[in-house]
Write an enzyme that holds these catalytic residues in place. Structure first.
Site, PDB file in Angstrom:
ATOM      1  N   GLU A 137     -30.295 -16.378 -11.714  1.00  0.00           N
ATOM      2  CA  GLU A 137     -30.404 -15.164 -10.895  1.00  0.00           C
ATOM      3  C   GLU A 137     -30.095 -15.497  -9.436  1.00  0.00           C
ATOM      4  O   GLU A 137     -30.315 -16.628  -8.996  1.00  0.00           O
ATOM      5  CB  GLU A 137     -31.828 -14.611 -11.063  1.00  0.00           C
ATOM      6  CG  GLU A 137     -32.183 -13.387 -10.265  1.00  0.00           C
ATOM      7  CD  GLU A 137     -31.372 -12.140 -10.608  1.00  0.00           C
ATOM      8  OE1 GLU A 137     -30.130 -12.194 -10.454  1.00  0.00           O
ATOM      9  OE2 GLU A 137     -31.969 -11.122 -10.988  1.00  0.00           O
ATOM     10  N   ASP A 138     -29.560 -14.521  -8.720  1.00  0.00           N
ATOM     11  CA  ASP A 138     -29.286 -14.751  -7.294  1.00  0.00           C
ATOM     12  C   ASP A 138     -30.570 -14.760  -6.482  1.00  0.00           C
ATOM     13  O   ASP A 138     -30.860 -15.698  -5.754  1.00  0.00           O
ATOM     14  CB  ASP A 138     -28.283 -13.707  -6.750  1.00  0.00           C
ATOM     15  CG  ASP A 138     -28.705 -12.263  -7.012  1.00  0.00           C
ATOM     16  OD1 ASP A 138     -29.717 -12.021  -7.696  1.00  0.00           O
ATOM     17  OD2 ASP A 138     -27.997 -11.351  -6.531  1.00  0.00           O
ATOM     18  N   LYS A 179     -37.729 -14.546  -2.931  1.00  0.00           N
ATOM     19  CA  LYS A 179     -38.226 -13.729  -1.803  1.00  0.00           C
ATOM     20  C   LYS A 179     -39.623 -13.236  -2.147  1.00  0.00           C
ATOM     21  O   LYS A 179     -39.807 -12.459  -3.075  1.00  0.00           O
ATOM     22  CB  LYS A 179     -37.259 -12.560  -1.576  1.00  0.00           C
ATOM     23  CG  LYS A 179     -37.582 -11.751  -0.354  1.00  0.00           C
ATOM     24  CD  LYS A 179     -36.415 -10.892   0.092  1.00  0.00           C
ATOM     25  CE  LYS A 179     -36.143  -9.728  -0.808  1.00  0.00           C
ATOM     26  NZ  LYS A 179     -35.044  -8.875  -0.315  1.00  0.00           N
ATOM     27  N   ARG A 188     -20.366  -9.507  -0.937  1.00  0.00           N
ATOM     28  CA  ARG A 188     -20.494 -10.525  -1.990  1.00  0.00           C
ATOM     29  C   ARG A 188     -19.587 -11.725  -1.737  1.00  0.00           C
ATOM     30  O   ARG A 188     -19.876 -12.837  -2.155  1.00  0.00           O
ATOM     31  CB  ARG A 188     -20.128  -9.944  -3.366  1.00  0.00           C
ATOM     32  CG  ARG A 188     -21.097  -8.911  -3.893  1.00  0.00           C
ATOM     33  CD  ARG A 188     -20.817  -8.667  -5.376  1.00  0.00           C
ATOM     34  NE  ARG A 188     -21.397  -7.424  -5.863  1.00  0.00           N
ATOM     35  CZ  ARG A 188     -22.655  -7.274  -6.276  1.00  0.00           C
ATOM     36  NH1 ARG A 188     -23.471  -8.302  -6.242  1.00  0.00           N
ATOM     37  NH2 ARG A 188     -23.083  -6.118  -6.711  1.00  0.00           N
ATOM     38  N   ASP A 244     -25.120  -8.594  -2.543  1.00  0.00           N
ATOM     39  CA  ASP A 244     -24.471  -7.448  -1.902  1.00  0.00           C
ATOM     40  C   ASP A 244     -25.454  -6.511  -1.225  1.00  0.00           C
ATOM     41  O   ASP A 244     -26.652  -6.514  -1.504  1.00  0.00           O
ATOM     42  CB  ASP A 244     -23.729  -6.624  -2.960  1.00  0.00           C
ATOM     43  CG  ASP A 244     -24.704  -5.812  -3.818  1.00  0.00           C
ATOM     44  OD1 ASP A 244     -25.656  -6.416  -4.363  1.00  0.00           O
ATOM     45  OD2 ASP A 244     -24.540  -4.584  -3.917  1.00  0.00           O
ATOM     46  N   ASP A 253     -37.044 -10.678  -6.138  1.00  0.00           N
ATOM     47  CA  ASP A 253     -37.754  -9.919  -5.112  1.00  0.00           C
ATOM     48  C   ASP A 253     -39.091  -9.455  -5.712  1.00  0.00           C
ATOM     49  O   ASP A 253     -40.066 -10.192  -5.701  1.00  0.00           O
ATOM     50  CB  ASP A 253     -36.849  -8.753  -4.688  1.00  0.00           C
ATOM     51  CG  ASP A 253     -37.421  -7.917  -3.565  1.00  0.00           C
ATOM     52  OD1 ASP A 253     -38.407  -8.331  -2.948  1.00  0.00           O
ATOM     53  OD2 ASP A 253     -36.879  -6.823  -3.280  1.00  0.00           O
ATOM     54  N   LYS A 294     -24.608  -8.382 -10.962  1.00  0.00           N
ATOM     55  CA  LYS A 294     -23.423  -9.142 -10.637  1.00  0.00           C
ATOM     56  C   LYS A 294     -23.740 -10.302  -9.693  1.00  0.00           C
ATOM     57  O   LYS A 294     -22.943 -11.214  -9.534  1.00  0.00           O
ATOM     58  CB  LYS A 294     -22.399  -8.234  -9.927  1.00  0.00           C
ATOM     59  CG  LYS A 294     -22.017  -6.994 -10.668  1.00  0.00           C
ATOM     60  CD  LYS A 294     -21.035  -6.163  -9.806  1.00  0.00           C
ATOM     61  CE  LYS A 294     -21.058  -4.723 -10.248  1.00  0.00           C
ATOM     62  NZ  LYS A 294     -20.349  -3.854  -9.323  1.00  0.00           N
ATOM     63  N   PHE A 316     -33.478  -8.642   3.927  1.00  0.00           N
ATOM     64  CA  PHE A 316     -32.460  -8.321   2.937  1.00  0.00           C
ATOM     65  C   PHE A 316     -31.282  -9.253   3.153  1.00  0.00           C
ATOM     66  O   PHE A 316     -30.708  -9.318   4.229  1.00  0.00           O
ATOM     67  CB  PHE A 316     -32.030  -6.853   3.032  1.00  0.00           C
ATOM     68  CG  PHE A 316     -31.316  -6.423   1.796  1.00  0.00           C
ATOM     69  CD1 PHE A 316     -32.026  -6.014   0.674  1.00  0.00           C
ATOM     70  CD2 PHE A 316     -29.927  -6.493   1.724  1.00  0.00           C
ATOM     71  CE1 PHE A 316     -31.361  -5.672  -0.496  1.00  0.00           C
ATOM     72  CE2 PHE A 316     -29.263  -6.147   0.553  1.00  0.00           C
ATOM     73  CZ  PHE A 316     -29.985  -5.735  -0.557  1.00  0.00           C
TER      74      PHE A 316
HETATM   75  P1  IMP Z   1     -36.369  -7.498  -8.311  1.00  0.00           P
HETATM   76  O1  IMP Z   1     -36.394  -6.810  -9.642  1.00  0.00           O
HETATM   77  O2  IMP Z   1     -37.081  -6.678  -7.255  1.00  0.00           O
HETATM   78  O3  IMP Z   1     -36.870  -8.907  -8.343  1.00  0.00           O
HETATM   79  O4  IMP Z   1     -34.891  -7.450  -7.810  1.00  0.00           O
HETATM   80  C1  IMP Z   1     -33.979  -8.385  -8.160  1.00  0.00           C
HETATM   81  C2  IMP Z   1     -32.571  -7.891  -7.955  1.00  0.00           C
HETATM   82  O5  IMP Z   1     -32.466  -7.017  -6.824  1.00  0.00           O
HETATM   83  C3  IMP Z   1     -31.703  -9.077  -7.649  1.00  0.00           C
HETATM   84  O6  IMP Z   1     -31.085  -9.517  -8.826  1.00  0.00           O
HETATM   85  C4  IMP Z   1     -30.707  -8.519  -6.686  1.00  0.00           C
HETATM   86  O7  IMP Z   1     -29.626  -7.985  -7.406  1.00  0.00           O
HETATM   87  C5  IMP Z   1     -31.408  -7.386  -5.991  1.00  0.00           C
HETATM   88  N1  IMP Z   1     -31.948  -7.841  -4.687  1.00  0.00           N
HETATM   89  C6  IMP Z   1     -33.237  -8.050  -4.351  1.00  0.00           C
HETATM   90  N2  IMP Z   1     -33.356  -8.465  -3.078  1.00  0.00           N
HETATM   91  C7  IMP Z   1     -32.095  -8.541  -2.598  1.00  0.00           C
HETATM   92  C8  IMP Z   1     -31.544  -8.935  -1.338  1.00  0.00           C
HETATM   93  O8  IMP Z   1     -32.229  -9.323  -0.378  1.00  0.00           O
HETATM   94  N3  IMP Z   1     -30.183  -8.878  -1.241  1.00  0.00           N
HETATM   95  C9  IMP Z   1     -29.376  -8.480  -2.252  1.00  0.00           C
HETATM   96  N4  IMP Z   1     -29.843  -8.109  -3.453  1.00  0.00           N
HETATM   97  C10 IMP Z   1     -31.191  -8.133  -3.627  1.00  0.00           C
HETATM   98 MG    MG Z   2     -29.111  -9.245  -9.243  1.00  0.00          MG
END
Ligand code: IMP
Ligand code: MG
Length: 172
Positions: A96-97, A128, A162, A156, A100, A40, A149
Site C-alpha cells: 500500500e502507498d 499516517k 502521481r 495523488d 490513514d 492506484k 496530505f
Molecule cells: P485509509 O482507508 O483512510 O487508510 O485510506 C487509505 C487510502 O487513502 C490510501 O490507499 C490512499 O489511496 C488514500 N490516502 C490516504 N491518505 C492520503 C494522502 O495523504 N495522500 C494521498 N492519498 C491518501
Molecule cells: Mg491507495
C-alpha cells in the site's frame, strides 16, 4: 500553484525501499510469496520494490475505492478490481502507498482472508497516524508521519501529482 513541501527525497525513498526489500527477501525465503498492490497509489512503490527482491515472487493488484471527500476515507469501501491469482495457501503481502484511517486495509485483509491464504501481512510506504480508526498492524513501514496530505511517488490529490518522483506534503 499548489504548495508542495518535500517529505521524502529520491535518496530517502531509495534507502527505504532497499531496506524493506532486504527484509522481505529474508523473511519470505522459501515461501510462496504473492504481492498484492493496492491500486492506484501503490503502483510506483510496488514496481521499485519488486525489482529489489532477491526471492521469487508473484504480483497481483486489488482496486479499492471509498466514497468520501477527496482527502479522507468515508468508511464505505468497495472493490473496483479483484485479485486474479489463487491465494489459497499462499503467503500474501499487501503493498500500500499510505495508511490513514486503516479502513481500506481492514476491508482488503478481510477480503483476502476469504481465499484462505497461508498468511497475510501488510507493507506500506507511509504510515499516517493521526486519523487511524482501525486497529491494524503494519508489518513493514517505510516512513511514519503524524498528519498532512501527501502526494507524489504514486500518491495523488484528485488524480494529480502521481508522477512526481519524490513525496511532498500538499498545502492547499
Ligand atoms: P485509509 O482507508 O483512510 O487508510 O485510506 C487509505 C487510502 O487513502 C490510501 O490507499 C490512499 O489511496 C488514500 N490516502 C490516504 N491518505 C492520503 C494522502 O495523504 N495522500 C494521498 N492519498 C491518501
Ligand atoms: Mg491507495
Amino acid at each position: 500553484m499548489p504548495n508542495l513541501i518535500p517529505v521524502l527525497t529520491k535518496e530517502e525513498i531509495d534507502k527505504v525501499v532497499s531496506e524493506i526489500a532486504r527484509r522481505i527477501s529474508s523473511d519470505y525465503k522459501g515461501c510462496d510469496l504473492i504481492l498484492v498492490g493496492v491500486l492506484k497509489g501503490a503502483f510506483i512503490f510496488l514496481s521499485d520494490l519488486i525489482r529489489q527482491l532477491t526471492i521469487p515472487v508473484k504480483v497481483d493488484f486489488a482496486g479499492l475505492s471509498s466514497y468520501g471527500t477527496q482527502t479522507s476515507t468515508s468508511g464505505s469501501i468497495h472493490l473496483t478490481k479483484d485479485i486474479e491469482i489463487d491465494l489459497k495457501n499462499k503467503d500474501v503481502l499487501i503493498i500500500e502507498d499510505i495508511i490513514d484511517t486503516g479502513l481500506s486495509l481492514t476491508y482488503l485483509v478481510d477480503h483476502i482472508k476469504t481465499f484462505n491464504p497461508k498468511s497475510v501481512k501488510i507493507c506500506a510506504l507511509l504510515d499516517k497516524r493521526e486519523r487511524r480508526k482501525a486497529d491494524i498492524n503494519i508489518d513493514y513501514v517505510g516512513h511514519v508521519i503524524e498528519k498532512g496530505f501527501l502526494v507524489g511517488y504514486g500518491l495523488d490529490y484528485a488524480e494529480k501529482f502521481r508522477n512526481l518522483p519524490e513525496v511532498y506534503h500538499l498545502k492547499t
